[in-house]
Design an enzyme around this catalytic site. Structure first.
Site, PDB file in Angstrom:
ATOM      1  N   ASP A 155       1.010  -1.290   0.031  1.00 23.27           N
ATOM      2  CA  ASP A 155      -0.143   0.119  -0.092  1.00 23.27           C
ATOM      3  C   ASP A 155       1.157   0.789   0.038  1.00 23.27           C
ATOM      4  O   ASP A 155       1.306   1.372   1.291  1.00 23.27           O
ATOM      5  CB  ASP A 155      -1.012   0.104   1.478  1.00 23.27           C
ATOM      6  CG  ASP A 155      -1.804   1.009   0.928  1.00 23.27           C
ATOM      7  OD1 ASP A 155      -3.294   0.813   0.799  1.00 23.27           O
ATOM      8  OD2 ASP A 155      -1.892   2.156   1.331  1.00 23.27           O
ATOM      9  N   ASP A 183      -4.052   2.167  -4.772  1.00 24.06           N
ATOM     10  CA  ASP A 183      -2.462   2.759  -4.723  1.00 24.06           C
ATOM     11  C   ASP A 183      -2.279   0.780  -3.349  1.00 24.06           C
ATOM     12  O   ASP A 183      -1.279   1.280  -2.547  1.00 24.06           O
ATOM     13  CB  ASP A 183      -2.575   3.053  -3.346  1.00 24.06           C
ATOM     14  CG  ASP A 183      -2.989   3.502  -2.169  1.00 24.06           C
ATOM     15  OD1 ASP A 183      -3.511   2.880  -1.896  1.00 24.06           O
ATOM     16  OD2 ASP A 183      -2.524   4.353  -0.780  1.00 24.06           O
ATOM     17  N   GLU A 184      -2.742  -0.211  -4.091  1.00 26.64           N
ATOM     18  CA  GLU A 184      -2.837  -1.351  -2.954  1.00 26.64           C
ATOM     19  C   GLU A 184      -2.876  -2.473  -4.012  1.00 26.64           C
ATOM     20  O   GLU A 184      -3.981  -2.419  -5.107  1.00 26.64           O
ATOM     21  CB  GLU A 184      -4.088  -0.636  -2.240  1.00 26.64           C
ATOM     22  CG  GLU A 184      -4.336  -1.555  -0.517  1.00 26.64           C
ATOM     23  CD  GLU A 184      -5.594  -1.037  -0.134  1.00 26.64           C
ATOM     24  OE1 GLU A 184      -5.664  -0.008  -0.725  1.00 26.64           O
ATOM     25  OE2 GLU A 184      -5.600  -2.048   1.190  1.00 26.64           O
TER      26      GLU A 184
HETATM   27  N1  DCP Z   1      -8.537   8.387  -1.143  1.00 25.94           N
HETATM   28  C1  DCP Z   1      -9.979   9.389  -1.192  1.00 25.94           C
HETATM   29  N2  DCP Z   1     -11.351   8.789  -0.447  1.00 25.94           N
HETATM   30  C2  DCP Z   1     -11.044   8.382   0.854  1.00 25.94           C
HETATM   31  C3  DCP Z   1      -9.976   7.648   1.405  1.00 25.94           C
HETATM   32  C4  DCP Z   1      -8.594   7.584   0.349  1.00 25.94           C
HETATM   33  O1  DCP Z   1      -9.848   9.741  -1.816  1.00 25.94           O
HETATM   34  N3  DCP Z   1     -11.420   8.790   1.820  1.00 25.94           N
HETATM   35  C5  DCP Z   1      -7.884   8.328  -1.645  1.00 25.94           C
HETATM   36  C6  DCP Z   1      -6.731   9.372  -0.986  1.00 25.94           C
HETATM   37  C7  DCP Z   1      -5.940   8.423  -1.117  1.00 25.94           C
HETATM   38  C8  DCP Z   1      -5.467   6.894  -2.089  1.00 25.94           C
HETATM   39  O2  DCP Z   1      -7.143   6.983  -1.624  1.00 25.94           O
HETATM   40  O3  DCP Z   1      -4.167   8.907  -0.895  1.00 25.94           O
HETATM   41  C9  DCP Z   1      -5.610   5.407  -0.850  1.00 25.94           C
HETATM   42  O4  DCP Z   1      -6.066   5.991   0.176  1.00 25.94           O
HETATM   43  P1  DCP Z   1      -5.197   4.736   1.693  1.00 25.94           P
HETATM   44  O5  DCP Z   1      -6.194   4.332   2.083  1.00 25.94           O
HETATM   45  O6  DCP Z   1      -4.366   3.970   0.754  1.00 25.94           O
HETATM   46  O7  DCP Z   1      -4.799   6.718   2.554  1.00 25.94           O
HETATM   47  P2  DCP Z   1      -3.627   6.661   1.738  1.00 25.94           P
HETATM   48  O8  DCP Z   1      -2.616   6.560   1.018  1.00 25.94           O
HETATM   49  O9  DCP Z   1      -3.439   8.523   1.832  1.00 25.94           O
HETATM   50  O10 DCP Z   1      -2.846   7.123   2.955  1.00 25.94           O
HETATM   51  P3  DCP Z   1      -1.952   5.654   4.349  1.00 25.94           P
HETATM   52  O11 DCP Z   1      -0.415   6.266   3.861  1.00 25.94           O
HETATM   53  O12 DCP Z   1      -2.452   5.153   5.319  1.00 25.94           O
HETATM   54  O13 DCP Z   1      -1.829   4.763   3.430  1.00 25.94           O
HETATM   55 MG    MG Z   2      -2.368   4.751   1.526  1.00 23.73          MG
HETATM   56 MG    MG Z   3      -5.093   2.259  -0.028  1.00 18.95          MG
END
Ligand code: DCP
Ligand code: MG
Ligand code: MG
Length: 370
Positions: free
Chosen positions: A12, A112-113
């Protein structure tokens, strides 16, 4: 036959949208960065998609309103950016291509996963898997300048919890014999699939941690949650899960429907809803890497009959504005021809075209040039 334990990785990317912005503009790195989707209703109306870890120290979180994030960051030298989904999608596509090359079987879960089944590649050896994970992190860092967190475990549930365990830039290896112990002290909602509703029901049974859940009578869990979920909860809490890593089969359509606050006969009154639906739908479709050639609008009337109109184009239609204007034109036609009062309205896109993973002509030419 000897049972070989699987070696599953979950990768991720860290604070993905915000990290992409930092790559594009490294000067942002030490400042709080908040990536927003504006609702289009003007001002700061809209939501935070994600924020970098500097901003998270102030309490900024995915999904909160932009107004609230601004309040938390008042007086701080923070940056608020409009989400550039096409750019993140392009980065995602390249990262996924790197990851795919390291897996026996590859499953892209979100932008992203991804899950990688690496059992054969590492011959079931967890030490080898750890080295492989370091190599993957290294390559993503070198090529894309992005950090990610990786979890390794005997199944998808453990790998997923492990990738979340140390963030950002983490690597957590959970060997099969450690799996149940690793999760036992965690709150039940750390188990993938346990949302607010399930958590509340479990709470009422006195089940707070995954370890508490693991000690429940499986029959009782099945009687409360049904066969599928009950068994899943019992097994997952005990560190077991046989869900295979599987290549994603492609969706054929995406749709979204909304119930109007008040029934209407005019496009004008429905326009706000169409706008909301299209924004949502477009974000979903493009974050999964698709463009579309067909757009349909469907309605449920006050008499509960359904109606629809659709249009198909020769070339993929892309962009939220295009989706919205086509949807509104279709709804206008429908309302004019049917003379109905609508209660619910929805938009569907189909004839999908994959953008991610598809080489542009330029990439194709340069990759075959030598
Ligand atoms: N995303 C979004 N709305 C949300 C959650 C996520 O648009 N409520 C989008 C933005 C994030 C991406 O999806 O960058 C990936 O989600 P993740 O849950 O993997 O969160 P992040 O990558 O941002 O943070 P982390 O470092 O916790 O993985
Ligand atoms: Mg992420
Ligand atoms: Mg993610």
């Amino acid at each position: 036959m000897v049972m070989v334990e699987r070696v599953i990785m979950e990768v991720d990317l860290d604070y993905f949208y915000a990290q992409c912005e930092e790559v594009r503009n490294p000067a942002l790195k030490d400042r709080p960065v908040v990536v927003c989707i504006y609702s289009g209703r003007g001002g700061d109306s809209g939501a935070v998609t994600t924020a970098n870890y500097v901003a998270r120290r102030y309490g900024v979180r995915s999904g909160m309103s932009i107004v609230r994030a601004k309040r938390l960051l008042q007086g701080v030298d923070a940056v608020f950016l409009k989400a550039d989904l096409d750019y993140y999608d392009e980065v995602s596509r390249r990262v996924m291509n790197i990851l795919r090359g390291y897996a026996d079987v590859f499953e892209e879960v979100s932008v992203d996963e991804a899950y990688l089944d690496t059992t054969d590649r590492v011959r079931g050896d967890y030490e080898e898997a750890k080295r492989l994970a370091l190599k993957i992190k290294d390559e993503i860092k070198r090529v894309e300048k992005l950090t990610c967190s990786i979890g390794i475990g005997p199944n998808k549930v453990i790998a997923k919890i492990a990738s979340d365990y140390q963030k950002p830039d983490g690597l957590t290896v959970v060997r099969p014999e450690e799996a149940a112990g690793f999760i036992a002290k965690m709150d039940v909602d750390k188990l993938p699939g346990v949302g607010a509703k399930t958590k509340k029901l479990l709470d009422e049974m006195g089940v707070k941690t995954i370890g508490d859940l693991a000690k429940q009578d499986p029959q009782k869990l099945v009687s409360i949650f049904g066969m599928k979920i009950g068994n899943y909860l019992y097994n997952a809490a005990n560190g077991r899960d046989d869900e295979p890593v599987k290549e994603r089969t492609e969706p054929t359509q995406f749709s979204r429907i909304i119930t109007l606050k008040q029934d209407t006969q005019t496009v004008n009154e429905a326009e706000g809803y169409i706008d909301e639906i299209c924004r949502d739908l477009y974000a979903k479709v493009s974050s999964q890497g698709y463009a579309f050639k067909s757009v349909g609008v469907f309605c449920v009337s006050d008499a509960l009959s359904t109606y629809s109109r659709s249009e198909t184009y020769e070339h993929p239609l892309d962009g939220y504005n295009n989706l919205k204007s086509v949807s509104i034109a279709l709804l206008a036609r429908l309302l004019e021809e049917e003379k109905i009062k609508i209660r619910r309205v929805g938009v569907r896109v189909s004839d999908l075209v994959k953008k991610r993973g598809q080489k542009t002509l330029y990439e194709y030419l340069t990759s075959t040039a030598e």
